[in-house]
Motif scaffolding. Structure first.
Motif, mmCIF file in Angstrom:
data_model
loop_
_atom_site.group_PDB
_atom_site.id
_atom_site.type_symbol
_atom_site.label_atom_id
_atom_site.label_comp_id
_atom_site.label_asym_id
_atom_site.label_seq_id
_atom_site.Cartn_x
_atom_site.Cartn_y
_atom_site.Cartn_z
ATOM 1 N N GLN A 91 -1.332 -3.502 -5.502
ATOM 2 C CA GLN A 91 -1.872 -2.933 -4.268
ATOM 3 C C GLN A 91 -1.874 -1.396 -4.291
ATOM 4 O O GLN A 91 -2.693 -0.756 -3.633
ATOM 5 C CB GLN A 91 -1.076 -3.428 -3.064
ATOM 6 C CG GLN A 91 -1.184 -4.950 -2.845
ATOM 7 C CD GLN A 91 -0.515 -5.364 -1.558
ATOM 8 O OE1 GLN A 91 -0.775 -4.788 -0.497
ATOM 9 N NE2 GLN A 91 0.349 -6.382 -1.643
ATOM 10 N N SER A 92 -0.955 -0.825 -5.050
ATOM 11 C CA SER A 92 -0.932 0.641 -5.211
ATOM 12 C C SER A 92 -0.211 0.989 -6.507
ATOM 13 O O SER A 92 0.522 0.163 -7.064
ATOM 14 C CB SER A 92 -0.252 1.331 -4.027
ATOM 15 O OG SER A 92 1.110 0.930 -3.914
ATOM 16 N N CYS B 101 0.728 8.702 -5.014
ATOM 17 C CA CYS B 101 0.510 7.279 -4.786
ATOM 18 C C CYS B 101 -0.990 7.024 -4.651
ATOM 19 O O CYS B 101 -1.691 7.759 -3.945
ATOM 20 C CB CYS B 101 1.239 6.811 -3.532
ATOM 21 S SG CYS B 101 1.120 5.018 -3.235
ATOM 22 N N THR C 99 0.839 -1.203 0.000
ATOM 23 C CA THR C 99 0.000 0.000 0.000
ATOM 24 C C THR C 99 0.871 1.250 0.000
ATOM 25 O O THR C 99 2.092 1.196 0.180
ATOM 26 C CB THR C 99 -0.907 0.012 1.236
ATOM 27 O OG1 THR C 99 -0.088 0.145 2.405
ATOM 28 C CG2 THR C 99 -1.731 -1.273 1.316
ATOM 29 N N CYS C 100 0.204 2.395 -0.149
ATOM 30 C CA CYS C 100 0.934 3.669 -0.141
ATOM 31 C C CYS C 100 1.574 3.928 1.215
ATOM 32 O O CYS C 100 2.556 4.688 1.313
ATOM 33 C CB CYS C 100 -0.013 4.825 -0.506
ATOM 34 S SG CYS C 100 -0.608 4.783 -2.218
ATOM 35 N N HIS D 213 -8.097 -0.672 -5.089
ATOM 36 C CA HIS D 213 -9.178 -1.416 -4.419
ATOM 37 C C HIS D 213 -10.015 -2.164 -5.474
ATOM 38 O O HIS D 213 -10.469 -1.540 -6.445
ATOM 39 C CB HIS D 213 -10.056 -0.461 -3.624
ATOM 40 C CG HIS D 213 -9.311 0.295 -2.544
ATOM 41 N ND1 HIS D 213 -8.899 -0.294 -1.370
ATOM 42 C CD2 HIS D 213 -8.903 1.594 -2.485
ATOM 43 C CE1 HIS D 213 -8.280 0.612 -0.632
ATOM 44 N NE2 HIS D 213 -8.272 1.754 -1.283
ATOM 45 N N ASP E 259 -3.821 3.994 -3.792
ATOM 46 C CA ASP E 259 -4.125 2.629 -3.360
ATOM 47 C C ASP E 259 -5.142 2.005 -4.308
ATOM 48 O O ASP E 259 -6.093 2.662 -4.747
ATOM 49 C CB ASP E 259 -4.665 2.613 -1.936
ATOM 50 C CG ASP E 259 -3.560 2.838 -0.899
ATOM 51 O OD1 ASP E 259 -2.447 2.330 -1.118
ATOM 52 O OD2 ASP E 259 -3.812 3.526 0.116
ATOM 53 N N PRO F 240 -7.261 -4.887 -3.709
ATOM 54 C CA PRO F 240 -5.887 -5.239 -4.072
ATOM 55 C C PRO F 240 -5.863 -6.458 -5.005
ATOM 56 O O PRO F 240 -6.679 -7.377 -4.888
ATOM 57 C CB PRO F 240 -5.236 -5.565 -2.727
ATOM 58 C CG PRO F 240 -6.086 -4.864 -1.714
ATOM 59 C CD PRO F 240 -7.479 -4.903 -2.246
#
Length: 386
Positions: free
Chosen positions: A191-192, A330, A151-152, A334, A332, A336
């Motif tokens: 994931q990001s 960055c 993630t970020c 969704h 994220d 992931p």
């Protein structure tokens, strides 16, 4: 020679027995057209028709009745250097704001109205200011885009390149797309997404709101001169080896003066009681303000939108985020691990910043116009009580 007589006059004022007498000095003028009985007696007693002193001015015989100067008989200028007007004028020197609006009735012709002692402070300039900045953004996408297996909030994560092809202009591309569920070392890859900052603007600057700021100036002359003339007649002053003119005699506040153009040589010997260099009301004035200038823009930049798609044809958009030239961005993902099949960078535009201003300081000065100066050399008036 006829000489002036200065007589001490003692006057007792009825102010009480203990009041001291008042004493004054009165100058009796032998050239006065209508001397008082007191002066007549004093002049006669003093023998003012006695032989002249060496070097003294001989005014000549007293004008005869019926051909009498109604003002004052004064000589032509003599001695000294430079050119001076032959015919004198009657001049009142006073505070500039106290000069009469017109010459008196017995000398109605205004010859000069001049000034001296100029007070001219620097210009008061408005503050310089700058317009918002202007610039261009060429629409280039970020130099790098990555898909991260974290993630970020995670500073260290495995990443995969997600930039476009060489020379990419930000249009839709599936270059380096990633299918759903892709694994990166046991972690879901998607994931990001991290995009570097957009390239900054080019050709940007701020324009001054006014190239030359508005300003005001003030000026004040402290001393003024009003030169007045009546019709002058030299034939009313009697026969004399030294020519004399009959000039107006408006009162004790006026002097008899000859004048010359410019700031001239020393005064004539017989007109050296007072000297004044006077100037026209309009001075030479180049007061103003320096040009306004603007510094480099601050807070400006380029901004656009990073669009992410599930498919490779940029038809199924699942994310649209703002990106700028100020910093990296960055995003994220969704959920992931979802598919990231394509991306595009759109709507790149310039946003304005501000610029600091400089310049606008007062410049220049005001000074009397010496090319148009008039110099007066004056005899003292016979109206003297001191």
């Amino acid at each position: 020679m006829r000489k002036r007589l200065v007589v001490q006059v003692v006057v007792s004022l009825v102010l009480g027995c203990s009041a001291p007498p008042q004493t004054g000095i009165f100058e009796c003028d032998p050239d006065a057209p209508f001397p008082s009985e007191f002066c007549k007696a004093q002049l006669a007693d003093a023998g003012l028709d006695a032989a002249p002193e060496a070097g003294a001015f001989n005014p000549g015989p007293t004008p005869q009745a019926g051909n009498t100067c109604m003002g004052k008989c004064v000589p032509v200028p003599s001695g000294g250097a430079g050119y001076w007007s032959e015919v004198p004028v009657s001049v009142r020197f006073a505070r500039a704001d106290a000069l009469p609006a017109a010459c008196p009735e017995d000398a109605p012709n205004e010859k000069f109205r001049l000034f001296d002692q100029l007070v001219a402070p620097p210009a008061e300039c408005e503050a310089c200011a700058c317009e918002p900045s202007e610039g261009t953004c060429d629409g280039e996408p970020p130099q790098s885009i990555e898909i991260r297996a974290g993630t970020c909030a995670e500073s260290a994560a495995v990443s995969l390149p997600f930039s476009g092809p060489a020379g990419w202009d930000g249009s839709c591309t599936s270059e380096n797309g990633l299918p759903a569920g892709a694994s990166c070392g046991g972690e879901l890859c998607a994931q990001s997404v991290l995009a570097s900052a957009l390239p900054g603007p080019t050709s940007e600057s701020c324009a001054p709101k006014s190239a030359a700021p508005a300003f005001t100036t003030t000026r004040e002359w402290k001393l003024g001169a009003l030169a007045c003339m009546a019709n002058t007649h030299d034939d009313t002053c009697g026969e004399s080896a030294n020519k004399r003119y009959c000039v107006a005699d408006p009162g004790p506040e006026f002097l008899y003066c000859v004048h010359g153009k410019g700031v001239t040589e020393p005064c004539p010997d017989n007109y050296n009681f007072e000297r004044y260099e006077m100037y026209p009301e309009e001075p030479i004035d180049d007061r103003g303000c320096e040009a306004c200038e603007c510094g480099a823009p601050v807070g400006s930049g380029c901004m656009g939108s990073l669009r992410l798609y599930s498919d490779g044809a940029c038809s199924l958009e699942f994310e649209k985020s703002s990106i700028s030239s100020i910093d990296e961005k960055c995003i994220d993902v969704h959920p992931p691990g979802r598919a990231i099949g394509a991306k595009a960078v759109t709507d790149v535009t310039y946003f304005q910043g501000t610029c600091s201003s400089s310049g606008g300081a007062p410049k220049g000065s005001a000074s009397p116009n010496k090319n148009s100066a008039i110099t007066f050399c004056c005899r003292k008036s016979h109206w003297i009580l001191r």
